[in-house]
Write a protein that holds these residues in place. Sequence first.
Motif, PDB file in Angstrom:
ATOM      1  N   LEU A  32      -6.426   3.704 -12.854  1.00 21.76           N
ATOM      2  CA  LEU A  32      -5.614   4.763 -12.396  1.00 21.76           C
ATOM      3  C   LEU A  32      -4.175   4.430 -12.870  1.00 21.76           C
ATOM      4  O   LEU A  32      -3.508   5.308 -13.219  1.00 21.76           O
ATOM      5  CB  LEU A  32      -5.847   4.996 -10.868  1.00 21.76           C
ATOM      6  CG  LEU A  32      -7.088   5.866 -10.581  1.00 21.76           C
ATOM      7  CD1 LEU A  32      -7.259   6.130  -9.197  1.00 21.76           C
ATOM      8  CD2 LEU A  32      -7.145   7.203 -11.484  1.00 21.76           C
ATOM      9  N   LEU A  33      -3.811   3.175 -12.346  1.00 24.24           N
ATOM     10  CA  LEU A  33      -2.444   2.591 -12.395  1.00 24.24           C
ATOM     11  C   LEU A  33      -1.959   2.845 -13.747  1.00 24.24           C
ATOM     12  O   LEU A  33      -1.009   3.108 -14.341  1.00 24.24           O
ATOM     13  CB  LEU A  33      -2.202   1.268 -11.888  1.00 24.24           C
ATOM     14  CG  LEU A  33      -0.636   1.124 -11.771  1.00 24.24           C
ATOM     15  CD1 LEU A  33       0.227   1.923 -11.097  1.00 24.24           C
ATOM     16  CD2 LEU A  33      -0.380  -0.460 -11.184  1.00 24.24           C
ATOM     17  N   PHE A  81      -1.585   8.044  -7.720  1.00 25.39           N
ATOM     18  CA  PHE A  81      -1.895   7.536  -8.873  1.00 25.39           C
ATOM     19  C   PHE A  81      -3.355   8.360  -9.448  1.00 25.39           C
ATOM     20  O   PHE A  81      -3.588   8.225 -10.593  1.00 25.39           O
ATOM     21  CB  PHE A  81      -1.971   5.940  -9.121  1.00 25.39           C
ATOM     22  CG  PHE A  81      -0.893   5.513  -8.859  1.00 25.39           C
ATOM     23  CD1 PHE A  81       0.408   5.393  -9.894  1.00 25.39           C
ATOM     24  CD2 PHE A  81      -0.566   4.436  -7.837  1.00 25.39           C
ATOM     25  CE1 PHE A  81       1.604   4.868  -9.596  1.00 25.39           C
ATOM     26  CE2 PHE A  81       0.500   4.016  -7.497  1.00 25.39           C
ATOM     27  CZ  PHE A  81       1.387   4.082  -8.188  1.00 25.39           C
ATOM     28  N   GLY A  82      -3.852   9.113  -8.411  1.00 24.15           N
ATOM     29  CA  GLY A  82      -5.189   9.453  -8.761  1.00 24.15           C
ATOM     30  C   GLY A  82      -6.128   9.192  -7.676  1.00 24.15           C
ATOM     31  O   GLY A  82      -5.771   8.582  -6.535  1.00 24.15           O
ATOM     32  N   LYS A  83      -7.278   9.905  -8.095  1.00 27.38           N
ATOM     33  CA  LYS A  83      -8.288   9.720  -6.841  1.00 27.38           C
ATOM     34  C   LYS A  83      -9.510   8.866  -7.246  1.00 27.38           C
ATOM     35  O   LYS A  83      -9.842   8.821  -8.442  1.00 27.38           O
ATOM     36  CB  LYS A  83      -9.106  11.040  -6.575  1.00 27.38           C
ATOM     37  CG  LYS A  83      -8.127  12.393  -6.090  1.00 27.38           C
ATOM     38  CD  LYS A  83      -8.707  13.573  -5.800  1.00 27.38           C
ATOM     39  CE  LYS A  83      -7.373  14.426  -5.321  1.00 27.38           C
ATOM     40  NZ  LYS A  83      -8.192  15.658  -4.888  1.00 27.38           N
ATOM     41  N   ILE A  84     -10.033   8.025  -6.082  1.00 21.31           N
ATOM     42  CA  ILE A  84     -11.103   7.174  -6.089  1.00 21.31           C
ATOM     43  C   ILE A  84     -12.289   7.563  -5.495  1.00 21.31           C
ATOM     44  O   ILE A  84     -12.233   7.706  -4.367  1.00 21.31           O
ATOM     45  CB  ILE A  84     -10.530   5.722  -5.907  1.00 21.31           C
ATOM     46  CG1 ILE A  84      -9.258   5.422  -6.627  1.00 21.31           C
ATOM     47  CG2 ILE A  84     -11.822   4.858  -5.833  1.00 21.31           C
ATOM     48  CD1 ILE A  84      -8.664   3.977  -5.833  1.00 21.31           C
ATOM     49  N   PRO A  85     -13.508   7.754  -6.173  1.00 18.99           N
ATOM     50  CA  PRO A  85     -14.420   8.107  -5.368  1.00 18.99           C
ATOM     51  C   PRO A  85     -15.481   7.083  -4.915  1.00 18.99           C
ATOM     52  O   PRO A  85     -15.383   6.010  -5.451  1.00 18.99           O
ATOM     53  CB  PRO A  85     -15.474   8.883  -6.515  1.00 18.99           C
ATOM     54  CG  PRO A  85     -15.034   8.430  -7.575  1.00 18.99           C
ATOM     55  CD  PRO A  85     -13.603   8.179  -7.445  1.00 18.99           C
ATOM     56  N   LEU A 105       2.532  -1.823  -4.112  1.00 25.36           N
ATOM     57  CA  LEU A 105       1.088  -2.008  -4.139  1.00 25.36           C
ATOM     58  C   LEU A 105       0.318  -0.861  -4.694  1.00 25.36           C
ATOM     59  O   LEU A 105       0.773   0.110  -3.738  1.00 25.36           O
ATOM     60  CB  LEU A 105       0.563  -2.895  -2.831  1.00 25.36           C
ATOM     61  CG  LEU A 105       1.074  -3.888  -2.451  1.00 25.36           C
ATOM     62  CD1 LEU A 105       0.297  -4.327  -1.368  1.00 25.36           C
ATOM     63  CD2 LEU A 105       1.476  -5.060  -3.695  1.00 25.36           C
ATOM     64  N   ALA A 106      -0.347  -0.741  -5.604  1.00 27.44           N
ATOM     65  CA  ALA A 106      -1.202   0.521  -5.887  1.00 27.44           C
ATOM     66  C   ALA A 106      -2.706   0.070  -5.428  1.00 27.44           C
ATOM     67  O   ALA A 106      -3.274  -0.718  -5.705  1.00 27.44           O
ATOM     68  CB  ALA A 106      -1.375   0.591  -7.466  1.00 27.44           C
ATOM     69  N   VAL A 107      -2.822   0.778  -4.160  1.00 25.86           N
ATOM     70  CA  VAL A 107      -4.182   0.533  -3.422  1.00 25.86           C
ATOM     71  C   VAL A 107      -4.699   1.873  -2.876  1.00 25.86           C
ATOM     72  O   VAL A 107      -4.037   2.911  -2.841  1.00 25.86           O
ATOM     73  CB  VAL A 107      -3.916  -0.296  -2.243  1.00 25.86           C
ATOM     74  CG1 VAL A 107      -3.444  -1.812  -2.650  1.00 25.86           C
ATOM     75  CG2 VAL A 107      -2.933   0.274  -1.275  1.00 25.86           C
ATOM     76  N   PRO A 108      -6.064   1.845  -2.557  1.00 26.46           N
ATOM     77  CA  PRO A 108      -6.512   3.152  -2.019  1.00 26.46           C
ATOM     78  C   PRO A 108      -5.834   3.298  -0.696  1.00 26.46           C
ATOM     79  O   PRO A 108      -5.262   2.353  -0.003  1.00 26.46           O
ATOM     80  CB  PRO A 108      -7.828   2.782  -1.992  1.00 26.46           C
ATOM     81  CG  PRO A 108      -8.419   1.866  -2.777  1.00 26.46           C
ATOM     82  CD  PRO A 108      -6.995   1.127  -2.939  1.00 26.46           C
ATOM     83  N   ARG A 109      -5.722   4.669  -0.277  1.00 25.78           N
ATOM     84  CA  ARG A 109      -5.171   5.082   1.000  1.00 25.78           C
ATOM     85  C   ARG A 109      -5.717   4.465   2.091  1.00 25.78           C
ATOM     86  O   ARG A 109      -5.028   3.682   3.146  1.00 25.78           O
ATOM     87  CB  ARG A 109      -5.117   6.415   1.382  1.00 25.78           C
ATOM     88  CG  ARG A 109      -4.437   7.186   2.498  1.00 25.78           C
ATOM     89  CD  ARG A 109      -4.162   8.276   2.935  1.00 25.78           C
ATOM     90  NE  ARG A 109      -3.678   9.004   1.605  1.00 25.78           N
ATOM     91  CZ  ARG A 109      -2.138   9.247   1.406  1.00 25.78           C
ATOM     92  NH1 ARG A 109      -1.387   8.519   2.530  1.00 25.78           N
ATOM     93  NH2 ARG A 109      -1.580   9.797   0.422  1.00 25.78           N
ATOM     94  N   THR A 110      -6.709   4.388   2.189  1.00 22.33           N
ATOM     95  CA  THR A 110      -7.613   3.348   3.324  1.00 22.33           C
ATOM     96  C   THR A 110      -7.293   2.154   3.463  1.00 22.33           C
ATOM     97  O   THR A 110      -7.328   1.439   4.599  1.00 22.33           O
ATOM     98  CB  THR A 110      -9.204   3.885   3.195  1.00 22.33           C
ATOM     99  OG1 THR A 110      -9.470   3.356   1.992  1.00 22.33           O
ATOM    100  CG2 THR A 110      -9.576   5.216   3.716  1.00 22.33           C
TER     101      THR A 110
END
Length: 172
Positions: free
Chosen positions: A68-69, A125-129, A103-108
């Motif tokens: 995504l980044l 940056f977008g969504k991660i399933p 840092l580019a990381v999932p929100r959780t």
Amino acid sequence: ERYSAPYKMADGEIDLAIMAMQSFQNESYAASTVPFFTDECVLLSYDAISSLAGKTVAVLQGTPSEKLLYTYLDEQQPELVVHLAADYYSMMVLLRAGTVDGLAVPRTVAMGLLESGMQIGSLSFGKIPYYAIAPKDSVLLSLCDELFLDWQSDGTFAGWYVRYGIEWGGNG
């Protein structure tokens, strides 16, 4: 990293994991067809960052966040500098030292790494399933798909997502 879910599955310590990497599928493992939830890839930083032009952002190598980044870099911010890291600990060291701006990381993940003075930016940056991952010969994946669909239809997922501020990754 022998403590990660894929190794724990290979060692027989766990039977199932919820992971952001559907691409983890190989000859030994498979993913559920229905995602458990979807998470935003966000910017974790010490300073409010309105523009990423000329900024350096660390991301965990080989993850959906990295993909995504790079998409964001190609499509929206070619002046962004990406620093690949091997683990979250290394990323935090880089951020604390001021070597990277964020840092580019999932929100959780960002919620778990958050410490005094840090903020989770509004930039996505977008969504991660996230999917259930299990050995291919396991009946658990079909059970997970059935359960995830049941939870979608009976409102269980909706209640959790409102409560925890996440969203379902499916099509319904």
